[in-house]
Enzyme design. Structure first.
Site, mmCIF file in Angstrom:
data_model
loop_
_atom_site.group_PDB
_atom_site.id
_atom_site.type_symbol
_atom_site.label_atom_id
_atom_site.label_comp_id
_atom_site.label_asym_id
_atom_site.label_seq_id
_atom_site.Cartn_x
_atom_site.Cartn_y
_atom_site.Cartn_z
ATOM 1 C CB THR A 13 -0.945 0.015 1.216
ATOM 2 O OG1 THR A 13 -0.188 0.215 2.418
ATOM 3 C CG2 THR A 13 -1.720 -1.286 1.328
ATOM 4 N N GLY A 18 8.787 6.647 -2.692
ATOM 5 C CA GLY A 18 9.416 6.499 -1.381
ATOM 6 C C GLY A 18 9.705 5.071 -0.965
ATOM 7 C CB ILE A 19 9.632 3.524 2.437
ATOM 8 C CG1 ILE A 19 10.725 4.378 3.097
ATOM 9 C CG2 ILE A 19 9.657 2.107 2.994
ATOM 10 C CD1 ILE A 19 10.508 4.593 4.588
ATOM 11 C CE1 TYR A 154 4.524 8.992 10.459
ATOM 12 C CE2 TYR A 154 6.210 9.481 12.097
ATOM 13 C CZ TYR A 154 5.807 8.811 10.962
ATOM 14 O OH TYR A 154 6.674 7.965 10.327
#
Length: 264
Positions: A13, A18-19, A154
Site C-alpha cells: 500500500t 518512497g519507501i 503521527y
C-alpha cells in the site's frame, strides 16, 4: 541468501513513491507478482514504469485507490481478492503538537495510518491462514517508540501499528502466517526530501545534506549518523516477507540506524 518469491502475490500500500516503491521494487525483483497502490492513476503508472525499468520482466500491476477510506479498501479488494504478502506502508507525516493539531487532523491520521492497515489485514488474513502461508508487515517508525512531541499524532499512529501487528501475530499463531512491524527512522524518501527542500535551498545545500544534518543534530543517539536510504529499509522488509523468515513473527524490527537507545 537468495530470496525467491515466485508464485506469491504481494500487495504494497502507498507504493507509488518512497519507501513503498522501494519495497515493491524489491519484491518484484524477488519474483513476486507485485501490486502497486497509490491514490492517483498517473502516479501508479509512473511507479510501474520505474519498477520495470529497474527490474526487466517484473510481474507488476497497479491499482489506484485511496486506502485511507473504507470505500477505497473495498474497491481495491474487489480488484485484488487474494494476497500472500501484504505490506501496510500507507501513511503520512507532518508537524503538529498537542495544541496545534485539530480533531479533524487526528481523525485523518487515524484513518490513513492505522485503519488502512486494519482493513487491509482483515481483507487478506483469513485467506492466508486457510492457505497456511502469508506475510503481513506494518511499516511503523522509530517515532512510535521515541514519541516526537512536535509530531504527536503521527507518533501515536506508529505506536498503534506496533500494538496491532503484535496482536494480529498472536491471533495468527501456528497458521504459517507471520506478522511483523518494521521501524524506519529518518529516510531519504521523496516525502522527507520534499519537506526539507525549501530549507535546503535557503541554506545553499542539497536536501540530502539537510536531512543527514537533521539526524546528527536532533537524533544524537543515531549510530550511523545519517538518514537511511529507501533501499536499506526495503531490504529488511523483503527479508521479513521471505520464506527464510518463517520464525520471525510478532517482532518490531528497527531500521533506524540505532536511534532508539535500547538493546531490546
Amino acid at each position: 541468501m537468495n530470496i525467491e518469491l515466485s508464485g506469491k502475490r504481494a500487495v504494497v500500500t502507498g507504493s507509488s513513491s518512497g519507501i513503498g516503491l522501494a519495497i515493491a521494487t524489491g519484491l518484484a525483483a524477488s519474483g513476486a507478482q507485485t501490486i502497486v497502490n497509490g491514490r492517483k492513476q498517473d502516479a501508479v503508472d509512473n511507479a510501474i514504469e520505474r519498477i520495470k525499468a529497474g527490474v526487466p520482466g517484473a510481474n507488476v500491476r497497479g491499482v489506484a485507490c485511496d486506502l485511507g477510506t473504507l470505500e477505497g479498501v473495498t474497491a481495491f479488494v474487489e480488484q485484488v481478492p487474494e494476497a500472500d504478502i501484504l505490506v501496510n506502508n500507507l501513511g503520512f507525516f507532518g508537524p503538529g503538537d498537542i495544541l496545534s493539531t485539530a480533531d479533524a487532523e487526528w481523525e485523518r491520521y487515524f484513518q490513513v495510518n492505522v485503519m488502512s492497515g486494519v482493513r487491509m489485514t482483515r481483507a487478506y488474513l483469513d485467506g492466508m491462514m486457510r492457505r497456511h502461508w502469508g506475510r503481513i508487515v506494518f511499516i511503523s517508525s522509530e517515532s512510535g517508540l521515541a514519541i516526537p512531541p512536535d509530531m504527536l499524532a503521527y507518533g501515536f499512529t506508529k505506536t498503534a501499528q506496533l500494538s496491532i501487528s503484535r496482536g494480529v501475530a498472536k491471533f495468527a499463531a501456528n497458521s504459517g502466517v507471520t506478522v511483523n512491524a518494521v521501524l524506519p527512522g529518518p529516510t531519504l524518501s521523496e516525502g522527507a526530501l520534499d519537506m526539507v527542500a525549501e530549507s535546503a535551498k535557503a541554506q545553499g545545500k542539497t536536501p540530502d545534506q539537510v536531512l543527514n544534518e537533521f539526524v546528527t543534530n536532533t537524533r544524537g543517539s543515531s549510530i550511523i549518523r545519517r538518514a537511511a536510504t529507501t533501499e536499506e529499509v526495503a531490504n529488511m522488509v523483503i527479508y521479513v516477507c521471505s520464506q527464510q523468515a518463517s520464525a520471525t513473527t510478532g517482532a518490531a524490527l528497527k531500521v533506524e540506524g540505532g536511534i532508539v537507545d535500547t538493546i531490546a
